[in-house]
Design an enzyme around this catalytic site. Structure first.
Site, PDB file in Angstrom:
ATOM      1  N   ARG A 155       6.752   1.508 -11.409  1.00  0.00           N
ATOM      2  CA  ARG A 155       5.911   2.722 -11.381  1.00  0.00           C
ATOM      3  C   ARG A 155       6.026   3.448 -10.032  1.00  0.00           C
ATOM      4  O   ARG A 155       5.033   3.944  -9.488  1.00  0.00           O
ATOM      5  CB  ARG A 155       4.442   2.368 -11.627  1.00  0.00           C
ATOM      6  CG  ARG A 155       4.126   1.881 -13.018  1.00  0.00           C
ATOM      7  CD  ARG A 155       4.375   2.977 -14.046  1.00  0.00           C
ATOM      8  NE  ARG A 155       3.702   2.691 -15.287  1.00  0.00           N
ATOM      9  CZ  ARG A 155       4.206   1.932 -16.257  1.00  0.00           C
ATOM     10  NH1 ARG A 155       5.405   1.403 -16.125  1.00  0.00           N
ATOM     11  NH2 ARG A 155       3.529   1.749 -17.364  1.00  0.00           N
ATOM     12  N   SER A 169      -2.280   4.100 -18.829  1.00  0.00           N
ATOM     13  CA  SER A 169      -2.769   3.112 -17.855  1.00  0.00           C
ATOM     14  C   SER A 169      -3.344   3.830 -16.645  1.00  0.00           C
ATOM     15  O   SER A 169      -2.654   4.628 -16.012  1.00  0.00           O
ATOM     16  CB  SER A 169      -1.625   2.238 -17.354  1.00  0.00           C
ATOM     17  OG  SER A 169      -0.976   1.606 -18.419  1.00  0.00           O
ATOM     18  N   GLU A 228      -3.083   4.223 -10.724  1.00  0.00           N
ATOM     19  CA  GLU A 228      -1.738   4.702 -11.038  1.00  0.00           C
ATOM     20  C   GLU A 228      -1.711   6.221 -11.205  1.00  0.00           C
ATOM     21  O   GLU A 228      -0.738   6.892 -10.879  1.00  0.00           O
ATOM     22  CB  GLU A 228      -1.245   4.030 -12.330  1.00  0.00           C
ATOM     23  CG  GLU A 228       0.239   4.172 -12.541  1.00  0.00           C
ATOM     24  CD  GLU A 228       0.654   4.171 -13.999  1.00  0.00           C
ATOM     25  OE1 GLU A 228       1.721   4.693 -14.283  1.00  0.00           O
ATOM     26  OE2 GLU A 228      -0.089   3.656 -14.839  1.00  0.00           O
TER      27      GLU A 228
HETATM   28  N1  EPU Z   1      -5.069  -7.506 -21.746  1.00  0.00           N
HETATM   29  C1  EPU Z   1      -6.380  -7.929 -21.875  1.00  0.00           C
HETATM   30  N2  EPU Z   1      -7.334  -6.987 -22.116  1.00  0.00           N
HETATM   31  C2  EPU Z   1      -7.059  -5.676 -22.239  1.00  0.00           C
HETATM   32  C3  EPU Z   1      -5.723  -5.250 -22.087  1.00  0.00           C
HETATM   33  C4  EPU Z   1      -4.738  -6.195 -21.841  1.00  0.00           C
HETATM   34  O1  EPU Z   1      -6.678  -9.108 -21.787  1.00  0.00           O
HETATM   35  O2  EPU Z   1      -7.986  -4.902 -22.478  1.00  0.00           O
HETATM   36  C5  EPU Z   1      -4.017  -8.526 -21.555  1.00  0.00           C
HETATM   37  C6  EPU Z   1      -3.214  -8.679 -22.835  1.00  0.00           C
HETATM   38  O3  EPU Z   1      -3.761  -9.619 -23.674  1.00  0.00           O
HETATM   39  C7  EPU Z   1      -1.866  -9.109 -22.346  1.00  0.00           C
HETATM   40  C8  EPU Z   1      -1.761  -8.451 -20.995  1.00  0.00           C
HETATM   41  O4  EPU Z   1      -3.085  -8.058 -20.617  1.00  0.00           O
HETATM   42  O5  EPU Z   1      -1.816 -10.495 -22.149  1.00  0.00           O
HETATM   43  C9  EPU Z   1      -0.810  -7.286 -20.949  1.00  0.00           C
HETATM   44  O6  EPU Z   1      -1.255  -6.256 -21.828  1.00  0.00           O
HETATM   45  P1  EPU Z   1      -0.228  -5.204 -22.484  1.00  0.00           P
HETATM   46  O7  EPU Z   1       0.911  -5.909 -23.079  1.00  0.00           O
HETATM   47  O8  EPU Z   1      -1.011  -4.283 -23.343  1.00  0.00           O
HETATM   48  O9  EPU Z   1       0.403  -4.438 -21.268  1.00  0.00           O
HETATM   49  P2  EPU Z   1      -0.233  -3.879 -19.925  1.00  0.00           P
HETATM   50  O10 EPU Z   1       0.228  -4.726 -18.791  1.00  0.00           O
HETATM   51  O11 EPU Z   1      -1.686  -3.703 -20.093  1.00  0.00           O
HETATM   52  C10 EPU Z   1       1.811  -2.289 -19.410  1.00  0.00           C
HETATM   53  C11 EPU Z   1       2.003  -0.844 -19.014  1.00  0.00           C
HETATM   54  C12 EPU Z   1       1.791   0.086 -20.213  1.00  0.00           C
HETATM   55  C13 EPU Z   1       2.814  -0.302 -21.269  1.00  0.00           C
HETATM   56  C14 EPU Z   1       2.578  -1.784 -21.644  1.00  0.00           C
HETATM   57  C15 EPU Z   1       3.565  -2.298 -22.664  1.00  0.00           C
HETATM   58  C16 EPU Z   1       1.319  -0.776 -16.665  1.00  0.00           C
HETATM   59  C17 EPU Z   1       0.309  -0.324 -15.689  1.00  0.00           C
HETATM   60  N3  EPU Z   1       1.060  -0.505 -17.950  1.00  0.00           N
HETATM   61  O12 EPU Z   1       0.440  -2.427 -19.815  1.00  0.00           O
HETATM   62  O13 EPU Z   1       2.046   1.417 -19.802  1.00  0.00           O
HETATM   63  O14 EPU Z   1       2.706   0.512 -22.417  1.00  0.00           O
HETATM   64  O15 EPU Z   1       2.696  -2.603 -20.456  1.00  0.00           O
HETATM   65  O16 EPU Z   1       4.803  -2.529 -22.074  1.00  0.00           O
HETATM   66  O17 EPU Z   1       2.323  -1.357 -16.261  1.00  0.00           O
HETATM   67  C18 EPU Z   1       1.108   3.550 -19.203  1.00  0.00           C
HETATM   68  O18 EPU Z   1       1.651   3.434 -18.108  1.00  0.00           O
HETATM   69  O19 EPU Z   1       0.434   4.579 -19.505  1.00  0.00           O
HETATM   70  C19 EPU Z   1       1.178   2.459 -20.165  1.00  0.00           C
HETATM   71  C20 EPU Z   1       0.454   2.464 -21.265  1.00  0.00           C
END
Ligand code: EPU
Length: 333
Positions: free
Chosen positions: A160, A233, A329
């Site tokens: 990012r 995010s 972010e």
């Molecule tokens: N999780 C929770 N609670 C929540 C959300 C997530 O416990 O409310 C846990 C999930 O269970 C999982 C972990 O967090 O174990 C990761 O969650 P997720 O796979 O949804 O991905 P993320 O790390 O929350 C990142 C990107 C997203 C992207 C997703 C999928 C960042 C800041 N965000 O989210 O990007 O779509 O991975 O690859 O790196 C964006 O930038 O707008 C965005 C949506």
């Protein structure tokens, strides 16, 4: 090209904040952009408005980058270079590429924003980052009004992150991005668990099938900005020391994590926010999405300040509970 004064930006930011621009102008080509820059010294560049939180009116000339156009040129048997103008919508571009059978960005389906902003924060999702397909970025120097090319390595891409958020921030306007995509044999990436599950372990899915799987997953978890204002995010996933991670893991054995190096670990901010009890909470018109705690939402008439206050509450609680400083972010304006 027409200037508007005291212009509402509500339709120009995905949070749907009703802030005003002192002056607003939409430009459709480089000449218009250059002439606006010559006439106005204090400017704010607006792309798709998908990664900004407007906390007040903008007392500058807002330039809406409405540069359009896509062209493709075959470079080798299996690869093609596609150049798109900054004002093209990212998701429509992804769909256009899939329709031409150009592969490499299908995992990045449905990410809000425009071509011109995708390199700035090196958008990423489901095991892919846009940096892996970018050949070069064309940008206009705001001072000299000259065009400059940034090669992939010049862009200094990171998680990012890029040079456009650091050394050259506010010095250039991205006008065009060139991508290197595959044409026949594609490197389909379904390593991300949720995609695999959505595709039912399909061995060789098409670009369209991968894109559809991503769209289905995103629609389940992420609010549609056309219905509920948001900016995806809101925070970055923090990278912490292994020692701090282990001390949290003692209290919460289920904590998800991704190794970064021998000494560093990335923790999902969404998990931290959920554990702190914020998921689904609403403070007036602002809130935390109930399916994905990483996303702050505007239920209708929130101001940017109200959303920023919620963000600060979250940061304070996470600092207290986990000793982690969550980094925002989204660009706070
Ligand atoms: N999780 C929770 N609670 C929540 C959300 C997530 O416990 O409310 C846990 C999930 O269970 C999982 C972990 O967090 O174990 C990761 O969650 P997720 O796979 O949804 O991905 P993320 O790390 O929350 C990142 C990107 C997203 C992207 C997703 C999928 C960042 C800041 N965000 O989210 O990007 O779509 O991975 O690859 O790196 C964006 O930038 O707008 C965005 C949506």
């Amino acid at each position: 090209m027409q200037y508007h004064s005291n212009f509402s930006l509500k339709k120009y930011n995905t949070f749907g904040i009703d802030a005003k621009a002192e002056k607003f102008v939409s430009v459709t080509n480089l000449e218009e952009l250059r002439s606006v820059l010559k006439e106005n010294s204090d400017v704010f560049i607006l792309g798709g408005g998908s990664n900004i939180l407007l906390t007040g009116n903008i007392k500058k000339t807002v330039i809406h980058l409405n540069l359009k156009g896509i062209s493709a040129k075959q470079t080798t048997k299996n690869s093609v270079e596609v150049t798109a103008a900054a004002g093209e919508n990212w998701h429509e571009f992804v769909l256009w590429c899939i329709h031409q059978n150009f592969g490499g960005i299908e995992n990045l389906s449905l990410i809000p924003g425009n071509i011109g902003t995708c390199p700035i924060q090196n958008i990423g999702a489901y095991g892919c980052e846009v940096k892996d397909t970018i050949v070069c970025v064309q940008a206009l120097n705001i001072e000299t009004l000259e065009i400059q090319m940034f090669s992939n390595s010049d862009c200094k891409f990171g998680y990012r992150n890029s040079i456009f958020k650091n050394e050259v921030k506010d010095k250039y306007i991205i006008t065009e991005v060139t991508f290197k995509l595959t044409q026949k044999e594609h490197n389909i990436n379904t390593s991300y668990g949720a995609i695999k599950a959505e595709l039912n372990n399909h061995k060789s899915p098409s670009l369209k099938e991968v894109s559809n799987a991503v769209i289905t997953i995103r629609n389940k978890k992420l609010p549609d900005p056309k219905k509920i204002g948001n900016s995806g995010s809101f925070f970055k996933n923090p990278v912490v020391s292994v020692d701090l991670f282990k001390s949290i893991q003692k209290r919460h054995t289920e904590i998800p994590s991704y190794p970064v190096s021998e000494t560093l670990v990335k923790i999902p901010a969404g998990w931290l926010i959920e554990k702190s009890g914020f998921k689904g909470l609403r403070f007036g018109e602002a809130g935390i999405h109930n399916e994905q705690a990483l996303v702050l939402v505007n239920y209708g008439n929130a101001t940017g300040e109200e959303i920023y206050e919620v963000a600060k509450k979250i940061q304070n609680k996470i600092r207290k509970e986990f000793d982690i400083a969550l980094e925002i972010e989204v660009n706070i304006i």
